[in-house]
Design an enzyme around this catalytic site. Structure first.
Site, PDB file in Angstrom:
ATOM      1  N   LYS A 249       0.645  -1.265  -0.097  1.00  0.00           N
ATOM      2  CA  LYS A 249      -0.082   0.018  -0.095  1.00  0.00           C
ATOM      3  C   LYS A 249       0.815   1.191  -0.077  1.00  0.00           C
ATOM      4  O   LYS A 249       0.449   2.091  -0.587  1.00  0.00           O
ATOM      5  CB  LYS A 249      -0.941   0.163   1.193  1.00  0.00           C
ATOM      6  CG  LYS A 249      -2.013   0.964   1.375  1.00  0.00           C
ATOM      7  CD  LYS A 249      -3.095   0.974   2.002  1.00  0.00           C
ATOM      8  CE  LYS A 249      -2.668   0.910   3.625  1.00  0.00           C
ATOM      9  NZ  LYS A 249      -3.453   1.675   4.368  1.00  0.00           N
TER      10      LYS A 249
ATOM     11  N   ARG B 262       2.468   6.111  -3.252  1.00  0.00           N
ATOM     12  CA  ARG B 262       3.664   6.704  -3.607  1.00  0.00           C
ATOM     13  C   ARG B 262       4.074   6.622  -5.050  1.00  0.00           C
ATOM     14  O   ARG B 262       4.284   7.765  -5.873  1.00  0.00           O
ATOM     15  CB  ARG B 262       4.956   6.639  -3.146  1.00  0.00           C
ATOM     16  CG  ARG B 262       4.869   6.971  -1.502  1.00  0.00           C
ATOM     17  CD  ARG B 262       5.709   6.096  -0.554  1.00  0.00           C
ATOM     18  NE  ARG B 262       6.151   6.771   0.849  1.00  0.00           N
ATOM     19  CZ  ARG B 262       5.186   6.590   1.756  1.00  0.00           C
ATOM     20  NH1 ARG B 262       4.276   5.657   1.417  1.00  0.00           N
ATOM     21  NH2 ARG B 262       5.238   6.937   2.948  1.00  0.00           N
TER      22      ARG B 262
ATOM     23  N   GLN C 266       4.736   9.447   7.409  1.00  0.00           N
ATOM     24  CA  GLN C 266       3.780  10.128   6.578  1.00  0.00           C
ATOM     25  C   GLN C 266       4.235  11.550   6.650  1.00  0.00           C
ATOM     26  O   GLN C 266       4.231  12.555   5.660  1.00  0.00           O
ATOM     27  CB  GLN C 266       2.294   9.981   7.337  1.00  0.00           C
ATOM     28  CG  GLN C 266       1.682   8.545   6.783  1.00  0.00           C
ATOM     29  CD  GLN C 266       0.365   8.517   7.578  1.00  0.00           C
ATOM     30  OE1 GLN C 266      -0.155   9.343   8.454  1.00  0.00           O
ATOM     31  NE2 GLN C 266      -0.295   7.214   7.473  1.00  0.00           N
TER      32      GLN C 266
ATOM     33  N   ASP D 244       2.232  -0.523  12.010  1.00  0.00           N
ATOM     34  CA  ASP D 244       0.800  -0.963  11.578  1.00  0.00           C
ATOM     35  C   ASP D 244       0.556  -2.723  12.085  1.00  0.00           C
ATOM     36  O   ASP D 244      -0.494  -3.081  11.915  1.00  0.00           O
ATOM     37  CB  ASP D 244       0.494  -0.885  10.259  1.00  0.00           C
ATOM     38  CG  ASP D 244       0.542   0.573   9.810  1.00  0.00           C
ATOM     39  OD1 ASP D 244       0.129   1.349  10.519  1.00  0.00           O
ATOM     40  OD2 ASP D 244       0.859   0.920   8.563  1.00  0.00           O
TER      41      ASP D 244
ATOM     42  N   LYS E   4      -4.213   6.395  15.102  1.00  0.00           N
ATOM     43  CA  LYS E   4      -4.283   5.863  13.612  1.00  0.00           C
ATOM     44  C   LYS E   4      -5.855   5.804  13.274  1.00  0.00           C
ATOM     45  O   LYS E   4      -6.392   6.605  13.722  1.00  0.00           O
ATOM     46  CB  LYS E   4      -3.577   4.311  13.529  1.00  0.00           C
ATOM     47  CG  LYS E   4      -2.200   4.201  13.836  1.00  0.00           C
ATOM     48  CD  LYS E   4      -1.658   4.508  12.388  1.00  0.00           C
ATOM     49  CE  LYS E   4       0.000   4.401  12.378  1.00  0.00           C
ATOM     50  NZ  LYS E   4       0.447   4.494  10.942  1.00  0.00           N
TER      51      LYS E   4
ATOM     52  N   ARG F 150      -5.729   2.409  18.453  1.00  0.00           N
ATOM     53  CA  ARG F 150      -5.456   0.973  18.121  1.00  0.00           C
ATOM     54  C   ARG F 150      -5.234   0.604  19.559  1.00  0.00           C
ATOM     55  O   ARG F 150      -5.440  -1.049  19.793  1.00  0.00           O
ATOM     56  CB  ARG F 150      -4.569   0.658  17.247  1.00  0.00           C
ATOM     57  CG  ARG F 150      -4.990   0.905  15.781  1.00  0.00           C
ATOM     58  CD  ARG F 150      -4.065   0.646  14.583  1.00  0.00           C
ATOM     59  NE  ARG F 150      -4.997   0.634  13.429  1.00  0.00           N
ATOM     60  CZ  ARG F 150      -4.208   0.810  12.238  1.00  0.00           C
ATOM     61  NH1 ARG F 150      -2.976   0.934  12.188  1.00  0.00           N
ATOM     62  NH2 ARG F 150      -4.985   0.849  11.035  1.00  0.00           N
TER      63      ARG F 150
END
EC number: 2.5.1.19
Length: 448
Positions: free
Chosen positions: A28, A33, A176, A327, A354, A358
């Site tokens: 992903k 990108r 990010q 993640d 997130k 989480r």
């Protein structure tokens, strides 16, 4: 599956051993990108193996809105005719990034040094997430942002008319934020410098260099120093997207806890800034091996074989590893429930912001399934019950978070009683073939 619309209740339960090959979707991070840098290059970029989850499709739609010609040729093959650095047109409508924090933050960076005005929105989950961590450094270039209270979407950003290069130290580890600043730096004259005190996934740096940007990375007393020379002409590329290690985590972890399982996951990207989960699982005693290691497109790749591992032990995960597996903590906490003793996870405050909180989401669900969990602001401890001793039998809220939904569906494959999630719809944002892939291995996963 749809990442939007009516809830899709799902459940999972014990069944036969998982066996076979799990062909997970494209990465992903690299897919996002590829589309964005392709749109900022001059000429045609060709992409193979693009992840066609809703998050990435929303980014493709956004690049079209900025004036790039983005074409789906079928079977994961796409092309992007770019408009060049600084060539984005002002979109006619609102840019809806759906559930994707990566998409919205990278696109904000890419347009922040072009003098256009863009309004961003997303689903309920994305509109609850703070954007100040990105808009603050973009303001240093001269961009202006106006959003809801707390720096939340919907938000309108006006790009800098006369952008200035920036020297920016990323305050918390975030690929990010780093990537947004680097993408903004493409449109500024001179050298933009980003300093990381702790390394995060480096796909943006690798891909910028591949597209022809002048970029250096040095280790110094300040940390990892990335220097980008602005206003290049990016060259179009032919990109083969490796398969996503974050998606591979789910069939891998399922095989480790489901009795008798033996699963091969081919062609997985093993970029060292992304492979922390697999290293951690091996330290816990998982039977996880790398077969046929090789390099493709500048990224290390291998086939992963995961076998049922009934004697895993809880460990303390090094906090310095957090950025390379941020993640994957939700599904790691599921594996930890089936290990012996406590698994301690520290330095993970990022999990609080997130797609959902989480730490809270996993702690609540694990407790409902009969697992003891302790938690603090940036840490949590899962007290493993050992193989065969996890009750399950809970219905868990996915909170519009794909990784929460998939983690508890993996858990149900080894709990005494089935596990249910209230909404599996968000899974489509990152792993649209999750259900057929898992059932193809023999897993009892489906609509409730």
């Amino acid at each position: 599956m749809s990442g939007h619309g009516d809830p899709i209740p799902m459940m999972s339960q014990r069944g036969p051993a998982l066996c076979g090959e799990a062909h997970v979707p494209g990465d992903k991070s690299i897919s996002h990108r590829s589309l964005i840098l392709g749109a900022m290059a001059v000429g045609e970029t060709k992409i193979e193996g693009l992840l066609e989850g809703q998050d990435v499709l929303d980014t493709a739609k956004a690049m079209r809105a900025f004036g790039a010609e983005v074409t789906d040729h079928g079977e994961g093959r796409w092309s992007v005719h770019g408009v060049g650095v600084g060539g984005f047109a002002e979109p006619a409508g609102v840019i809806d990034c759906g559930n994707s924090g990566t998409g919205v933050r990278l696109i904000m960076g890419a347009m922040a040094t072009t003098p256009i005005t863009v309004t961003f929105t997303g689903d309920a989950s994305l509109c609850s997430r703070p954007m100040g961590r990105v808009t603050d450094p973009l303001a240093l270039f001269g961009a202006k942002a106006e959003g809801r209270e707390g720096g939340r979407l919907p938000m309108t950003i006006t790009g800098a008319v006369e952008p200035m290069p920036v020297r920016y130290t990323v305050p918390v580890p975030s690929a990010q934020v780093k990537s947004a600043v680097l993408l903004a730096g493409l449109g500024a004259p001179g050298k933009t410098v980003v300093i990381e005190t702790e390394a995060t996934r480096d796909h943006t740096e690798r891909m910028l260099a591949g597209f022809g940007a002048e970029l250096t990375v040095e280790e110094s007393g300040e940390g990892r120093v990335i220097t980008l020379t602005g206003q290049p002409e990016l060259r179009p590329q032919h990109i083969v997207v490796p398969r996503d290690p974050s998606s591979a985590a789910f069939p891998v972890c399922a095989a480790l806890i489901a009795e008798g399982s033996d699963v091969l996951v081919p062609n997985i990207g093993l970029n060292p800034t992304r492979a922390g989960l697999f290293e951690t699982l091996r330290e816990m005693g998982a039977d996880l091996t790398y077969e046929n290691p090789r390099e493709e497109g500048g990224e290390p790749v291998a086939d992963l074989r995961a076998r049922f591992s009934p004697n895993m032990k809880g460990i303390e995960v090094p906090p310095a590893r957090a950025a390379s597996m941020i993640d994957e903590y939700p599904v790691l906490s599921v594996v930890a429930a089936f290990a012996q003793g406590p698994t301690v996870m520290r330095g993970v405050k990022e999990l609080r912001v997130k797609e959902s909180d989480r730490i809270d989401a996993m702690a609540q669900g694990l407790r409902a399934a009969g697992v003891e969990v302790e938690e603090g602001e940036d840490w949590w401890i899962v007290h493993g019950r050992g193989q065969g001793n996890v009750p399950g039998g809970a219905t868990v809220e996915s909170r519009l978070d794909h990784r929460i939904a998939m983690s508890f569906l993996v858990m149900g494959l080894a709990t005494t009683e089935p596990m249910r999630v209230d909404d599996g719809g968000p899974i489509a944002t990152s792993f649209p073939v999750f259900e057929p892939l898992m059932t193809g291995l023999g897993a009892k996963v489906g609509r409730a």
